[in-house]
Enzyme design. Sequence first.
Site, PDB file in Angstrom:
ATOM      1  N   ASN A  80      46.600  56.010  44.237  1.00 55.56           N
ATOM      2  CA  ASN A  80      45.248  56.568  44.398  1.00 55.56           C
ATOM      3  C   ASN A  80      44.982  57.126  45.797  1.00 55.56           C
ATOM      4  O   ASN A  80      44.313  58.153  45.951  1.00 55.56           O
ATOM      5  CB  ASN A  80      44.188  55.525  44.032  1.00 55.56           C
ATOM      6  CG  ASN A  80      44.249  54.289  44.889  1.00 55.56           C
ATOM      7  OD1 ASN A  80      45.323  53.846  45.290  1.00 55.56           O
ATOM      8  ND2 ASN A  80      43.098  53.707  45.183  1.00 55.56           N
ATOM      9  N   GLU A  96      46.715  43.043  47.443  1.00 57.00           N
ATOM     10  CA  GLU A  96      45.384  43.670  47.413  1.00 57.00           C
ATOM     11  C   GLU A  96      45.243  44.323  46.047  1.00 57.00           C
ATOM     12  O   GLU A  96      45.949  45.282  45.728  1.00 57.00           O
ATOM     13  CB  GLU A  96      45.264  44.698  48.549  1.00 57.00           C
ATOM     14  CG  GLU A  96      43.823  45.062  48.861  1.00 57.00           C
ATOM     15  CD  GLU A  96      43.247  46.091  47.907  1.00 57.00           C
ATOM     16  OE1 GLU A  96      42.408  45.691  47.057  1.00 57.00           O
ATOM     17  OE2 GLU A  96      43.632  47.259  47.972  1.00 57.00           O
ATOM     18  N   CYS A 153      39.797  51.302  44.703  1.00 49.97           N
ATOM     19  CA  CYS A 153      39.540  49.910  44.321  1.00 49.97           C
ATOM     20  C   CYS A 153      38.161  49.441  44.769  1.00 49.97           C
ATOM     21  O   CYS A 153      37.625  48.473  44.227  1.00 49.97           O
ATOM     22  CB  CYS A 153      40.619  49.003  44.896  1.00 49.97           C
ATOM     23  SG  CYS A 153      40.751  49.055  46.699  1.00 49.97           S
ATOM     24  N   GLU A 199      43.991  41.940  55.142  1.00 44.20           N
ATOM     25  CA  GLU A 199      44.630  42.916  56.012  1.00 44.20           C
ATOM     26  C   GLU A 199      43.638  43.335  57.087  1.00 44.20           C
ATOM     27  O   GLU A 199      42.434  43.345  56.854  1.00 44.20           O
ATOM     28  CB  GLU A 199      45.080  44.132  55.191  1.00 44.20           C
ATOM     29  CG  GLU A 199      46.131  43.812  54.139  1.00 44.20           C
ATOM     30  CD  GLU A 199      46.379  44.966  53.186  1.00 44.20           C
ATOM     31  OE1 GLU A 199      47.536  45.404  53.096  1.00 44.20           O
ATOM     32  OE2 GLU A 199      45.423  45.424  52.535  1.00 44.20           O
TER      33      GLU A 199
END
Length: 487
Positions: A155, A253, A287, A468
């Site tokens: 993405n 993630e 996301c 992160e």
Amino acid sequence: MAHSKNLLVLENFIGGKFVPCSSYIDSYNPSTGDVYCKVPDSGKEEVEAAVKAAKDAFPIWSSKSPLERSQILSKLADLIEHDLEAFAQAESKDQGKTITFARTVDIPRAVYNFRFFASSVLHHVTECTEMATVGCVHYTSRAPVGVAGLISPWNLPLYLLTWKIAPAIACGNTVVAKPSEMTSVTAWMMCKLLEEAGLPHGVVNVVFGTGAKAGEALVCHPDVPLISFTGSTLTAQRITEKSAPHCKRLSLELGGKNPAIIFDDADLSQCIPTTLRSSFANQGEICLCTSRIFVQRGIYSEFLKRFVAEAKKWKAGNPSDPTVNVGALISKEHLEKVRSYVKKAQAEGARVLCGEGVDSLALPAGNQKGYFMLPTVIAEVKDESCCMQEEIFGPVTCVVAFDTEEEVIKRANSVKYGLAATVWSSNVGRVHRVARRLQSGLVWTNCWLIRDLNLPFGGMKASGIGREGAKDSYEFFTEVKTITIKH
């Protein structure tokens, strides 16, 4: 790299050289539906070669000072920025996103990822304590781990690949990266710049291919002690299972089903345009996108009317057209999956107020076979619906009413995901109170997608494991040791 019948043919990048593969995968231009690129269909053999190159490069790279590594990362950032337009054009063609989004978001952020970690790696400190009663001093030392396996999604291809590569190599690790086989071109373009940036051969290796072959070979390799993955929760479950026998360190993630909570004192002049972006930016293929909008009942009708009217103004079409807001979805299969959710909502009695099945989609002649979909707003959908529970990952959002703060917090938390949320209210006490109670790794209030890379990024529940960011990535990509000195 070669051109075959006008198709771009990519090669793996191993040990500082481009290496051809014995078999290839078709890669499509999402805006036309045509094959335009051949991507290596790598497997165990290619991954083995890449891991060996990374292992061989590790002693030299890990022995360099943080300053030396920082200078090379900064140089690489400069080189990508110099070619920003070429990278943006390639990203738009490969992924389907608008050229405007690639120019203003994807590639600038990829540049910034290298610059940010080039700077942050110079400013970490270790811990030290003294036990005077026993004459001891304790301190910590950090060292790179080894070969990092990095698996990035389709993405935000270069954006998220560099979000992993930058901290990994800044900390002194070497890497084997596997981008998505659907969006590999900008990773290949970046590889062409690595030597000029001063990166020793083998520090960054890129193996192209599918998750089932190349990804699994990387995850299962005994000489890759840590895996950083961004993608679906289902794939992450398999990564966890396959890496467990090796006790690998994992950063995952994953997906989201992100709520926007809009109270009746929200400033709709700011809320509506921002919520449109948070719902439909990058075709909803982020996301962090909003897919559940909870609006307090007193303003529900007004919000819905204005929100739908503005959504209808978003133009879908040729991604290279600067007036287009919505590009193509990544693949024909993904487009059908997203459309299926709209059909399910209608079957359950929900109302589709705009977009799919309601408004006509007019496309240029060259884009008739592309994977396009208009921004779609669904109302009167139940919280138990799959459209309110599952990640759709497309330009679809659901709008529902709520009455009380207590009620909406419970409803917002009633999904398996916990990545991000937005809260809209002019009551400062309320936004703090609600933000604390939401089961989300990130909460934006009266804004969306404003990020400070120093701070943790990641989700709760099925949205991932680990975080992160400057400190969190440093800790993930290094091993800590406690040393005690008696004097």
